[in-house]
Design a protein around this motif. Structure first.
Motif, short mmCIF file in Angstrom:
data_model
loop_
_atom_site.label_atom_id
_atom_site.label_comp_id
_atom_site.label_asym_id
_atom_site.label_seq_id
_atom_site.Cartn_x
_atom_site.Cartn_y
_atom_site.Cartn_z
N PHE A 5 15.34 18.08 -15.26
CA PHE A 5 14.65 17.16 -14.37
C PHE A 5 13.52 17.86 -13.64
CE2 PHE A 5 18.27 14.60 -15.19
CZ PHE A 5 17.92 13.30 -14.91
N SER A 6 12.43 17.13 -13.45
CA SER A 6 11.30 17.64 -12.67
C SER A 6 10.70 16.49 -11.85
CB SER A 6 10.24 18.25 -13.58
OG SER A 6 9.74 17.27 -14.47
N LEU A 7 9.91 16.86 -10.87
CA LEU A 7 9.28 15.89 -9.99
C LEU A 7 8.17 15.16 -10.76
CD1 LEU A 7 9.10 14.80 -7.07
CD2 LEU A 7 7.47 16.62 -6.61
N ASN A 8 8.26 13.82 -10.80
CA ASN A 8 7.26 13.01 -11.51
C ASN A 8 6.21 12.43 -10.58
OD1 ASN A 8 8.62 13.44 -13.91
ND2 ASN A 8 9.66 11.48 -13.88
N SER A 9 6.62 11.97 -9.39
CA SER A 9 5.65 11.39 -8.46
C SER A 9 6.19 11.44 -7.05
CB SER A 9 5.32 9.94 -8.85
OG SER A 9 6.44 9.11 -8.63
N GLN A 11 10.31 10.34 -3.61
CA GLN A 11 10.09 11.29 -4.70
C GLN A 11 10.84 10.77 -5.92
OE1 GLN A 11 11.72 14.87 -3.07
NE2 GLN A 11 9.84 15.36 -1.98
N VAL A 12 10.17 10.74 -7.07
CA VAL A 12 10.80 10.28 -8.30
C VAL A 12 10.91 11.46 -9.26
CG1 VAL A 12 10.65 8.70 -10.27
CG2 VAL A 12 9.86 7.96 -8.00
N TYR A 13 12.14 11.69 -9.74
CA TYR A 13 12.42 12.78 -10.66
C TYR A 13 12.86 12.20 -11.99
CZ TYR A 13 12.59 15.74 -6.49
OH TYR A 13 12.28 16.40 -5.34
N GLY A 14 12.55 12.89 -13.08
CA GLY A 14 12.96 12.41 -14.39
C GLY A 14 13.10 13.55 -15.38
N ASP A 15 13.78 13.24 -16.49
CA ASP A 15 13.93 14.22 -17.57
C ASP A 15 13.41 13.67 -18.89
OD1 ASP A 15 15.85 12.40 -18.36
OD2 ASP A 15 17.47 13.87 -18.53
N GLY A 16 12.65 12.58 -18.84
CA GLY A 16 12.14 11.95 -20.04
C GLY A 16 13.01 10.80 -20.51
N LEU A 17 14.25 10.74 -20.04
CA LEU A 17 15.16 9.67 -20.40
C LEU A 17 15.69 8.97 -19.16
CD1 LEU A 17 16.68 8.20 -22.65
CD2 LEU A 17 18.46 9.95 -22.48
N ALA A 18 16.23 9.74 -18.23
CA ALA A 18 16.78 9.18 -16.99
C ALA A 18 15.85 9.50 -15.82
CB ALA A 18 18.17 9.76 -16.73
N ARG A 19 15.95 8.67 -14.77
CA ARG A 19 15.16 8.90 -13.55
C ARG A 19 16.03 8.62 -12.34
NH1 ARG A 19 9.60 5.84 -13.50
NH2 ARG A 19 11.02 4.15 -13.07
N SER A 36 0.83 -1.20 0.00
CA SER A 36 0.00 0.00 0.00
C SER A 36 0.86 1.24 0.00
CB SER A 36 -0.91 0.01 1.23
OG SER A 36 -0.13 0.11 2.40
N SER A 37 0.42 2.24 -0.71
CA SER A 37 1.10 3.53 -0.73
C SER A 37 0.05 4.62 -0.79
CB SER A 37 2.06 3.64 -1.91
OG SER A 37 1.33 3.65 -3.11
N THR A 38 0.44 5.79 -0.37
CA THR A 38 -0.48 6.92 -0.42
C THR A 38 0.19 8.06 -1.14
OG1 THR A 38 0.34 7.70 1.71
CG2 THR A 38 -1.61 6.30 1.76
N GLN A 39 -0.60 8.81 -1.86
CA GLN A 39 -0.08 10.00 -2.52
C GLN A 39 0.00 11.12 -1.51
OE1 GLN A 39 0.98 10.29 -5.70
NE2 GLN A 39 0.61 8.13 -6.01
N VAL A 40 1.09 11.86 -1.53
CA VAL A 40 1.24 13.00 -0.64
C VAL A 40 1.65 14.20 -1.47
CG1 VAL A 40 1.82 11.67 1.41
CG2 VAL A 40 3.63 12.37 -0.12
N ASP A 41 1.39 15.39 -0.96
CA ASP A 41 1.75 16.62 -1.64
C ASP A 41 3.23 16.90 -1.40
OD1 ASP A 41 2.05 19.11 -2.71
OD2 ASP A 41 0.40 20.02 -1.62
N ALA A 42 4.01 16.96 -2.47
CA ALA A 42 5.46 17.15 -2.34
C ALA A 42 5.81 18.44 -1.63
CB ALA A 42 6.11 17.13 -3.72
#
Length: 125
Positions: free
Chosen positions: A32-36, A52-60, A13-19
């Motif tokens: 890079f930007s915050l994805n989730s 927190q998962v960050y990505g640039d469309g290629l790397a994460r 189980s996981s919950t979404q939280v406001d970054a």
């Protein structure tokens, strides 16, 4: 295969939280930007762990933040193939936390991200 006596069930189980409520990074690599953002309980300590998962469309890369509650830990920086992991202790008003950055990014980049993590309360002051 049979589970051993020390095996414990994994909670998915996981919950979404406001970054913006809890943690933020003062520096990110260009593009890079915050994805989730999620929060789960650690199977080892039953403490909440923010992810927190960050990505640039290629790397994460992922940033994990876990309260230490008095646990003795050391800062770590390691690389296995293209994957790096950097952990550092961060002192906050609510107690120390461990910040861990994991991803296929340069080691220096992971270190800089780990050093830039701040609590929202610290930023607001």
């Amino acid at each position: 295969l049979e589970p051993g006596a020390g095996c414990r069930p994994v909670r998915l189980s996981s919950t979404q939280v406001d970054a913006t409520e809890v943690w933020r990074s003062d520096w990110l690599p260009p593009g890079f930007s915050l994805n989730s953002v999620t929060q789960r309980r650690s199977p080892a300590s039953d403490e909440p762990v923010a992810c927190q998962v960050y990505g640039d469309g290629l790397a994460r890369f992922s940033v994990f933040i876990e309260a230490l509650r008095g646990a003795v830990v050391e800062d770590v920086r390691t690389q296995l193939g293209p994957t790096v992991a950097v952990s550092r202790r961060l002192k906050t008003d609510d107690g120390d936390v461990m910040v861990t950055v994991v991803g296929e990014i340069p080691l220096g980049t992971a270190e800089r991200v780990a050093l830039s993590i701040r609590s929202a309360a610290e930023v607001a002051q």
